[in-house]
Write an enzyme that holds these catalytic residues in place. Structure first.
Site, short mmCIF file in Angstrom:
data_model
loop_
_atom_site.label_atom_id
_atom_site.label_comp_id
_atom_site.label_asym_id
_atom_site.label_seq_id
_atom_site.Cartn_x
_atom_site.Cartn_y
_atom_site.Cartn_z
N SER A 58 0.86 -1.18 0.00
CA SER A 58 0.00 0.00 0.00
C SER A 58 0.90 1.24 0.00
O SER A 58 2.05 1.18 0.43
CB SER A 58 -0.87 -0.01 1.26
OG SER A 58 -1.49 1.24 1.44
N TYR A 75 -1.66 -0.72 10.63
CA TYR A 75 -1.77 -1.06 9.21
C TYR A 75 -0.53 -0.57 8.46
O TYR A 75 0.09 -1.32 7.69
CB TYR A 75 -3.04 -0.45 8.62
CG TYR A 75 -3.20 -0.71 7.14
CD1 TYR A 75 -3.57 -1.97 6.67
CD2 TYR A 75 -2.99 0.30 6.20
CE1 TYR A 75 -3.72 -2.22 5.31
CE2 TYR A 75 -3.14 0.07 4.84
CZ TYR A 75 -3.51 -1.19 4.40
OH TYR A 75 -3.66 -1.43 3.05
N1 LIG Z 1 -8.63 -0.72 -0.99
C1 LIG Z 1 -7.60 0.09 -0.85
O1 LIG Z 1 -7.72 1.33 -0.77
C2 LIG Z 1 -6.21 -0.49 -0.80
C3 LIG Z 1 -5.13 0.39 -1.05
C4 LIG Z 1 -3.83 -0.13 -1.01
C5 LIG Z 1 -3.63 -1.45 -0.72
N2 LIG Z 1 -4.69 -2.27 -0.47
C6 LIG Z 1 -4.39 -3.67 -0.17
O2 LIG Z 1 -4.95 -4.47 -1.15
C7 LIG Z 1 -5.31 -5.76 -0.63
C8 LIG Z 1 -6.75 -6.07 -0.98
O3 LIG Z 1 -7.58 -5.03 -0.49
P1 LIG Z 1 -9.12 -4.87 -0.93
O4 LIG Z 1 -9.38 -3.42 -0.96
O5 LIG Z 1 -9.43 -5.71 -2.12
O6 LIG Z 1 -9.83 -5.49 0.37
P2 LIG Z 1 -11.24 -6.26 0.54
O7 LIG Z 1 -12.21 -5.81 -0.50
O8 LIG Z 1 -11.60 -6.09 1.98
O9 LIG Z 1 -10.85 -7.80 0.26
C9 LIG Z 1 -9.98 -8.48 1.12
C10 LIG Z 1 -9.88 -9.92 0.67
O10 LIG Z 1 -8.98 -10.60 1.56
C11 LIG Z 1 -9.61 -11.80 2.04
N3 LIG Z 1 -9.06 -12.13 3.34
C12 LIG Z 1 -9.05 -11.39 4.47
N4 LIG Z 1 -8.46 -12.05 5.46
C13 LIG Z 1 -8.06 -13.25 4.97
C14 LIG Z 1 -7.41 -14.37 5.50
N5 LIG Z 1 -7.06 -14.42 6.79
N6 LIG Z 1 -7.16 -15.42 4.69
C15 LIG Z 1 -7.52 -15.39 3.39
N7 LIG Z 1 -8.16 -14.36 2.82
C16 LIG Z 1 -8.43 -13.30 3.61
C17 LIG Z 1 -11.10 -11.45 2.02
O11 LIG Z 1 -11.92 -12.61 1.94
P3 LIG Z 1 -12.56 -13.36 3.23
O12 LIG Z 1 -12.89 -12.27 4.24
O13 LIG Z 1 -13.74 -14.07 2.70
O14 LIG Z 1 -11.48 -14.29 3.69
C18 LIG Z 1 -11.19 -10.67 0.72
O15 LIG Z 1 -11.25 -11.54 -0.38
C19 LIG Z 1 -5.01 -5.67 0.88
O16 LIG Z 1 -3.76 -6.25 1.15
C20 LIG Z 1 -4.98 -4.17 1.14
O17 LIG Z 1 -4.13 -3.87 2.24
C21 LIG Z 1 -5.97 -1.82 -0.51
#
Ligand SMILES: NC(=O)c1ccc[n+]([C@@H]2O[C@H](COP(=O)([O-])OP(=O)(O)OC[C@H]3O[C@@H](n4cnc5c(N)ncnc54)[C@H](OP(=O)(O)O)[C@@H]3O)[C@@H](O)[C@H]2O)c1
Length: 241
Positions: free
Chosen positions: A147, A160
């Site tokens: 991130s 985080y």
């Molecule tokens: N959205 C943003 O603004 C942003 C910006 C920069 C970086 N990121 C990074 O991008 C990545 C994805 O973010 P996102 O925005 O797509 O989040 P999201 O929509 O909340 O999706 C998170 C995913 O991770 C899975 N997950 C969570 N805990 C888990 C575990 N213990 N084992 C296996 N799967 C797990 C969830 O599925 P289940 O809950 O069903 O397991 C879901 O599929 C993260 O690493 C986040 O830090 C996000």
């Protein structure tokens, strides 16, 4: 579609956190490039929905329920991949959680544990379980989704931010450890992406990155020429959201 459009034909990809958000879109993109994609997450029904969508679009995808915070669960998933596919070409460590809105001194220890166990320990478990398979074949890509919080101070998001600073350090070091095995380990650091991940309080979602932008960066990394190693991508929205 011809081979030029399916450069990942015969490749196997494992994407964590692929049941929604950025991970689901990365999985769809890799499948559209020809890879067989194994979707990892904790919720079987969500994984099956995405896998069905990919198969409906002509791609190859299967869901595997796996909690990246549990070593046994990750080892079982890796063993499932080995038995069913024999090898792994691409590992995308995307699963991540965040807790925002409180200063660190008010953060409950359970939240600290959830953040670090998913964002850092989970990546270690996946690399521990999948890298040996890549070493055996002498090739692979490991892509860690960090991130922009890994580069900045994050007000009321210290844990985080620390987990993602840590993830970058882990990535740079493992990249050197695995480079000699022809395995490229890279990190993508996106700014705000429009998903359900966090409330993004006060931000304009129309200016945020789209999950497709992150998937585009992943696609670029896994289709590089053999001698090219882009090790880090910092991905910002054009306008500040
Ligand atoms: N959205 C943003 O603004 C942003 C910006 C920069 C970086 N990121 C990074 O991008 C990545 C994805 O973010 P996102 O925005 O797509 O989040 P999201 O929509 O909340 O999706 C998170 C995913 O991770 C899975 N997950 C969570 N805990 C888990 C575990 N213990 N084992 C296996 N799967 C797990 C969830 O599925 P289940 O809950 O069903 O397991 C879901 O599929 C993260 O690493 C986040 O830090 C996000």
């Amino acid at each position: 579609m011809d081979i030029a459009n399916r450069p990942l034909d015969a490749q196997i990809a494992f994407v964590t956190g692929a049941s929604k958000g950025i991970g689901a879109v990365i999985a769809e993109r890799l499948a559209s490039l020809g890879a067989t994609v194994i979707l990892c997450g904790r919720t079987a029904a969500l994984l099956e929905d995405i896998a069905k969508k990919i198969r409906g679009d002509g791609g190859k995808a299967e869901g595997v329920v796996c909690d990246v915070t549990e070593l046994g669960s990750v080892e079982a998933a890796a063993e499932w991949v080995r038995k069913n596919h024999g090898h792994i070409d691409i590992l995308v460590n995307n699963a991540g959680v965040g807790v925002f809105g409180r200063p660190l001194h008010e953060l409950p220890p359970e939240s600290w544990d959830a953040i670090f166990n998913t964002n850092l320990r989970g990546v270690y478990y996946c690399i521990r379980s999948f890298a040996p398979m890549m070493i055996r074949t002498g090739r692979g890509h490991i892509i860690n989704i960090s991130s922009i919080a890994s580069k900045n101070a994050v007000l009321n998001g210290a844990a985080y931010s620390a987990s993602k600073w840590g993830l970058n350090g882990l990535t740079y070091s493992v990249a050197e450890e695995l480079r000699g095995h022809n395995i490229r380990v890279s990190v993508i650091c996106p700014g705000s992406v429009a998903t359900e991940f966090s409330p993004h309080t006060g931000k304009d979602s129309s200016k945020m990155l789209d999950p497709q932008d992150v998937a585009h960066a992943v696609a670029m990394l896994v289709t590089q020429a053999p001698n090219s190693f882009a090790s880090e991508i910092v991905l910002r929205p054009t306008q500040k959201p």
